[in-house]
Design an enzyme around this catalytic site. Structure first.
Site, PDB file in Angstrom:
ATOM      1  N   SER A 138      39.396  -7.496  -4.781  1.00 34.43           N
ATOM      2  CA  SER A 138      38.256  -8.402  -4.912  1.00 34.43           C
ATOM      3  C   SER A 138      37.081  -7.813  -4.159  1.00 34.43           C
ATOM      4  O   SER A 138      37.266  -7.072  -3.171  1.00 34.43           O
ATOM      5  CB  SER A 138      38.610  -9.776  -4.323  1.00 34.43           C
ATOM      6  OG  SER A 138      37.463 -10.602  -4.226  1.00 34.43           O
ATOM      7  N   TYR A 151      42.851 -15.502   1.690  1.00 33.94           N
ATOM      8  CA  TYR A 151      42.678 -14.778   0.423  1.00 33.94           C
ATOM      9  C   TYR A 151      41.941 -13.462   0.661  1.00 33.94           C
ATOM     10  O   TYR A 151      42.383 -12.401   0.194  1.00 33.94           O
ATOM     11  CB  TYR A 151      41.910 -15.647  -0.566  1.00 33.94           C
ATOM     12  CG  TYR A 151      41.535 -14.918  -1.837  1.00 33.94           C
ATOM     13  CD1 TYR A 151      42.439 -14.816  -2.892  1.00 33.94           C
ATOM     14  CD2 TYR A 151      40.271 -14.333  -1.994  1.00 33.94           C
ATOM     15  CE1 TYR A 151      42.101 -14.148  -4.063  1.00 33.94           C
ATOM     16  CE2 TYR A 151      39.933 -13.669  -3.159  1.00 33.94           C
ATOM     17  CZ  TYR A 151      40.849 -13.569  -4.191  1.00 33.94           C
ATOM     18  OH  TYR A 151      40.504 -12.894  -5.340  1.00 33.94           O
TER      19      TYR A 151
END
Length: 257
Positions: A138, A151
Protein backbone atom coordinates in the site's frame (compact mmCIF):
# COMPACT_ATOMS: atom_id res chain seq x y z
CA UNK A 1 6.78 -11.37 -15.80
CA UNK A 2 5.10 -12.50 -18.99
CA UNK A 3 1.56 -11.25 -19.58
CA UNK A 4 -0.05 -14.34 -21.08
CA UNK A 5 0.20 -18.10 -20.77
CA UNK A 6 0.51 -18.01 -16.97
CA UNK A 7 -1.37 -19.91 -14.30
CA UNK A 8 -1.98 -17.26 -11.64
CA UNK A 9 -3.15 -17.67 -8.05
CA UNK A 10 -4.83 -14.48 -6.78
CA UNK A 11 -5.66 -14.40 -3.07
CA UNK A 12 -8.46 -12.05 -2.08
CA UNK A 13 -9.70 -12.55 -5.62
CA UNK A 14 -13.43 -12.38 -4.99
CA UNK A 15 -13.81 -8.61 -4.92
CA UNK A 16 -12.05 -5.28 -5.15
CA UNK A 17 -8.51 -5.07 -6.49
CA UNK A 18 -8.10 -8.85 -6.50
CA UNK A 19 -11.17 -9.54 -8.64
CA UNK A 20 -10.47 -6.63 -11.00
CA UNK A 21 -6.90 -7.73 -11.68
CA UNK A 22 -7.79 -11.42 -11.83
CA UNK A 23 -10.36 -10.75 -14.53
CA UNK A 24 -7.99 -8.56 -16.53
CA UNK A 25 -5.20 -11.13 -16.40
CA UNK A 26 -7.75 -13.75 -17.43
CA UNK A 27 -8.75 -11.58 -20.39
CA UNK A 28 -5.10 -11.59 -21.49
CA UNK A 29 -5.09 -15.39 -21.86
CA UNK A 30 -4.04 -16.61 -18.42
CA UNK A 31 -5.53 -19.37 -16.30
CA UNK A 32 -6.50 -17.69 -13.03
CA UNK A 33 -7.34 -19.21 -9.63
CA UNK A 34 -9.08 -16.84 -7.22
CA UNK A 35 -8.91 -17.69 -3.54
CA UNK A 36 -10.60 -16.35 -0.43
CA UNK A 37 -12.91 -17.22 2.43
CA UNK A 38 -16.29 -16.94 0.67
CA UNK A 39 -16.68 -19.44 -2.13
CA UNK A 40 -19.91 -17.84 -3.39
CA UNK A 41 -18.17 -14.49 -3.92
CA UNK A 42 -15.25 -16.17 -5.67
CA UNK A 43 -17.57 -18.10 -7.95
CA UNK A 44 -19.39 -14.88 -8.85
CA UNK A 45 -16.06 -13.35 -9.90
CA UNK A 46 -15.45 -16.38 -12.14
CA UNK A 47 -18.93 -16.52 -13.67
CA UNK A 48 -18.89 -17.03 -17.42
CA UNK A 49 -15.09 -17.25 -17.56
CA UNK A 50 -13.54 -20.48 -18.74
CA UNK A 51 -10.17 -21.24 -17.11
CA UNK A 52 -10.98 -19.05 -14.10
CA UNK A 53 -11.40 -21.12 -10.95
CA UNK A 54 -12.48 -20.54 -7.33
CA UNK A 55 -10.82 -22.24 -4.35
CA UNK A 56 -11.65 -21.50 -0.71
CA UNK A 57 -8.79 -20.29 1.50
CA UNK A 58 -8.53 -19.07 5.09
CA UNK A 59 -5.10 -17.48 5.56
CA UNK A 60 -5.60 -17.29 9.34
CA UNK A 61 -4.98 -21.03 9.62
CA UNK A 62 -1.45 -22.34 9.06
CA UNK A 63 -2.76 -25.87 8.55
CA UNK A 64 -5.43 -24.51 6.21
CA UNK A 65 -2.83 -22.75 4.07
CA UNK A 66 -0.77 -25.93 3.81
CA UNK A 67 -3.82 -27.99 2.80
CA UNK A 68 -4.84 -25.30 0.32
CA UNK A 69 -1.39 -25.33 -1.30
CA UNK A 70 -1.52 -29.11 -1.70
CA UNK A 71 -4.94 -28.90 -3.35
CA UNK A 72 -3.94 -26.09 -5.70
CA UNK A 73 -0.72 -27.76 -6.84
CA UNK A 74 -2.52 -31.06 -7.40
CA UNK A 75 -5.18 -29.38 -9.54
CA UNK A 76 -2.98 -26.76 -11.21
CA UNK A 77 0.59 -28.06 -11.54
CA UNK A 78 1.38 -25.33 -14.10
CA UNK A 79 0.97 -22.63 -11.44
CA UNK A 80 3.75 -20.10 -11.91
CA UNK A 81 2.48 -16.81 -10.40
CA UNK A 82 1.49 -16.22 -6.77
CA UNK A 83 -0.36 -12.94 -6.17
CA UNK A 84 -0.56 -12.17 -2.42
CA UNK A 85 -3.45 -9.70 -2.46
CA UNK A 86 -5.70 -10.75 0.46
CA UNK A 87 -5.81 -8.21 3.27
CA UNK A 88 -8.01 -6.51 5.84
CA UNK A 89 -8.05 -2.95 7.20
CA UNK A 90 -9.59 -1.89 10.51
CA UNK A 91 -9.84 1.57 12.02
CA UNK A 92 -8.25 1.99 15.45
CA UNK A 93 -7.43 4.69 17.98
CA UNK A 94 -4.12 4.54 19.81
CA UNK A 95 -4.94 7.06 22.55
CA UNK A 96 -6.97 4.61 24.66
CA UNK A 97 -6.94 0.98 25.74
CA UNK A 98 -8.99 -1.20 23.42
CA UNK A 99 -9.83 -4.73 22.35
CA UNK A 100 -6.84 -5.85 20.27
CA UNK A 101 -8.73 -8.50 18.33
CA UNK A 102 -8.83 -6.37 15.16
CA UNK A 103 -5.12 -5.58 15.38
CA UNK A 104 -4.22 -9.23 15.89
CA UNK A 105 -6.44 -10.37 13.00
CA UNK A 106 -4.88 -7.72 10.74
CA UNK A 107 -1.37 -8.96 11.52
CA UNK A 108 -2.37 -12.58 10.95
CA UNK A 109 -4.06 -11.92 7.61
CA UNK A 110 -1.76 -9.25 6.21
CA UNK A 111 1.63 -10.51 7.39
CA UNK A 112 1.44 -14.19 8.33
CA UNK A 113 -0.86 -14.92 5.38
CA UNK A 114 1.60 -13.88 2.64
CA UNK A 115 4.56 -15.39 4.51
CA UNK A 116 2.75 -18.73 4.84
CA UNK A 117 1.73 -18.73 1.19
CA UNK A 118 5.23 -17.90 -0.05
CA UNK A 119 6.59 -20.70 2.12
CA UNK A 120 4.01 -23.13 0.75
CA UNK A 121 4.68 -22.37 -2.92
CA UNK A 122 8.28 -21.16 -3.16
CA UNK A 123 9.90 -24.50 -3.94
CA UNK A 124 7.35 -25.18 -6.67
CA UNK A 125 7.91 -21.71 -8.16
CA UNK A 126 11.68 -22.21 -8.07
CA UNK A 127 11.23 -25.33 -10.17
CA UNK A 128 9.10 -23.60 -12.78
CA UNK A 129 11.74 -21.42 -14.41
CA UNK A 130 9.21 -18.65 -15.08
CA UNK A 131 7.88 -18.15 -11.56
CA UNK A 132 6.79 -14.83 -10.10
CA UNK A 133 5.54 -13.61 -6.73
CA UNK A 134 3.55 -10.38 -6.47
CA UNK A 135 3.02 -8.94 -2.99
CA UNK A 136 0.37 -6.23 -2.64
CA UNK A 137 1.32 -3.59 -0.08
CA UNK A 138 0.00 0.00 0.00
CA UNK A 139 1.05 3.61 -0.33
CA UNK A 140 0.38 3.64 3.43
CA UNK A 141 3.44 1.43 3.88
CA UNK A 142 5.48 4.58 3.25
CA UNK A 143 3.40 7.25 5.01
CA UNK A 144 1.00 5.88 7.63
CA UNK A 145 -2.60 6.82 8.26
CA UNK A 146 -3.00 7.12 12.05
CA UNK A 147 -6.59 5.90 11.76
CA UNK A 148 -5.38 2.45 10.65
CA UNK A 149 -1.99 2.04 12.36
CA UNK A 150 -1.82 -1.74 12.42
CA UNK A 151 -2.82 -1.99 8.76
CA UNK A 152 -0.09 0.49 7.80
CA UNK A 153 2.47 -1.37 9.90
CA UNK A 154 1.60 -4.68 8.23
CA UNK A 155 2.03 -3.18 4.78
CA UNK A 156 5.39 -1.68 5.78
CA UNK A 157 6.40 -5.12 7.03
CA UNK A 158 5.47 -6.78 3.74
CA UNK A 159 7.36 -4.07 1.83
CA UNK A 160 10.48 -4.97 3.81
CA UNK A 161 9.81 -8.71 3.51
CA UNK A 162 9.41 -8.34 -0.25
CA UNK A 163 12.81 -6.68 -0.55
CA UNK A 164 14.45 -9.59 1.30
CA UNK A 165 12.51 -12.12 -0.77
CA UNK A 166 13.53 -10.42 -4.01
CA UNK A 167 17.23 -10.64 -3.19
CA UNK A 168 16.89 -14.22 -1.95
CA UNK A 169 15.22 -15.34 -5.19
CA UNK A 170 16.91 -12.98 -7.65
CA UNK A 171 17.52 -14.63 -11.01
CA UNK A 172 15.29 -17.57 -10.09
CA UNK A 173 11.82 -16.20 -9.25
CA UNK A 174 10.67 -12.69 -10.11
CA UNK A 175 9.46 -10.76 -7.04
CA UNK A 176 7.25 -7.71 -7.60
CA UNK A 177 5.60 -5.30 -5.19
CA UNK A 178 2.29 -3.64 -6.06
CA UNK A 179 1.60 -0.62 -3.82
CA UNK A 180 -1.89 0.80 -4.46
CA UNK A 181 -3.06 4.28 -3.46
CA UNK A 182 -6.53 4.79 -1.97
CA UNK A 183 -8.82 2.94 -4.38
CA UNK A 184 -12.61 2.76 -4.47
CA UNK A 185 -13.21 -0.76 -3.13
CA UNK A 186 -15.06 -2.33 -0.19
CA UNK A 187 -11.90 -2.62 1.92
CA UNK A 188 -13.49 -0.30 4.51
CA UNK A 189 -17.10 0.87 4.95
CA UNK A 190 -18.08 3.50 2.40
CA UNK A 191 -14.77 3.31 0.53
CA UNK A 192 -16.26 2.12 -2.76
CA UNK A 193 -17.82 5.54 -3.37
CA UNK A 194 -15.46 7.76 -1.38
CA UNK A 195 -14.61 11.00 -3.13
CA UNK A 196 -10.96 11.46 -4.01
CA UNK A 197 -10.17 7.74 -4.16
CA UNK A 198 -9.07 6.28 -7.49
CA UNK A 199 -11.86 4.47 -9.35
CA UNK A 200 -11.16 0.74 -9.41
CA UNK A 201 -11.43 0.37 -13.19
CA UNK A 202 -8.97 3.22 -13.73
CA UNK A 203 -6.54 1.74 -11.21
CA UNK A 204 -6.71 -1.75 -12.70
CA UNK A 205 -6.12 -0.47 -16.23
CA UNK A 206 -3.06 1.49 -15.09
CA UNK A 207 -1.70 -1.50 -13.21
CA UNK A 208 -2.03 -3.81 -16.20
CA UNK A 209 -0.22 -1.27 -18.38
CA UNK A 210 2.65 -1.14 -15.88
CA UNK A 211 2.87 -4.93 -15.73
CA UNK A 212 3.13 -4.88 -19.51
CA UNK A 213 6.43 -2.99 -19.42
CA UNK A 214 9.55 -5.02 -20.21
CA UNK A 215 11.26 -5.75 -17.99
CA UNK A 216 8.47 -5.73 -15.42
CA UNK A 217 9.20 -3.05 -12.79
CA UNK A 218 10.16 -4.36 -9.36
CA UNK A 219 7.57 -1.96 -7.94
CA UNK A 220 4.22 -1.39 -9.66
CA UNK A 221 3.33 2.21 -8.78
CA UNK A 222 0.40 4.03 -10.36
CA UNK A 223 0.67 7.80 -10.61
CA UNK A 224 -1.57 8.49 -7.63
CA UNK A 225 0.63 6.55 -5.19
CA UNK A 226 3.88 8.35 -6.06
CA UNK A 227 3.47 11.19 -3.51
CA UNK A 228 3.35 8.54 -0.76
CA UNK A 229 6.06 6.26 -2.15
CA UNK A 230 8.47 9.15 -2.74
CA UNK A 231 7.66 11.28 0.32
CA UNK A 232 10.77 10.30 2.26
CA UNK A 233 13.12 10.89 -0.66
CA UNK A 234 11.46 14.17 -1.63
CA UNK A 235 11.41 15.57 1.91
CA UNK A 236 7.62 15.79 2.00
CA UNK A 237 6.93 13.03 4.52
CA UNK A 238 5.81 15.34 7.35
CA UNK A 239 3.57 17.32 5.02
CA UNK A 240 1.91 14.22 3.55
CA UNK A 241 1.49 12.62 6.97
CA UNK A 242 -0.06 15.81 8.30
CA UNK A 243 -2.61 15.70 5.51
CA UNK A 244 -3.40 12.05 6.24
CA UNK A 245 -3.69 12.77 9.96
CA UNK A 246 -6.29 15.44 9.22
CA UNK A 247 -8.25 12.89 7.21
CA UNK A 248 -8.06 10.45 10.12
CA UNK A 249 -9.43 12.99 12.56
CA UNK A 250 -12.40 13.65 10.25
CA UNK A 251 -12.94 9.90 9.95
CA UNK A 252 -12.86 9.46 13.75
CA UNK A 253 -15.52 12.14 14.08
CA UNK A 254 -17.74 10.63 11.36
CA UNK A 255 -17.50 7.13 12.84
CA UNK A 256 -17.70 8.33 16.45
CA UNK A 257 -14.47 6.53 17.35
Amino acid sequence: MKMTGNTILMTGGGSGIGAALAQRFHDLGNTVIVAGRRLDVLEAACAGRENMHAVALDVESAAGVAAFAREVLARFPALNVLFNNAGIMRYERLDRARDLADAEATITTNVLGPIRLVDAFVEHLLGRGDGAIVNVTSGLAFVPLIGAPTYCATKAAIHSYTQSLRESLRGRVEVIELAPPAVQTDLTPGQSTREGYQPLTEFAAEVIALFGQQPTPEEILVTRVLPLRNAEAEGTHAQVMGHLTGLSEKMFAQLDL
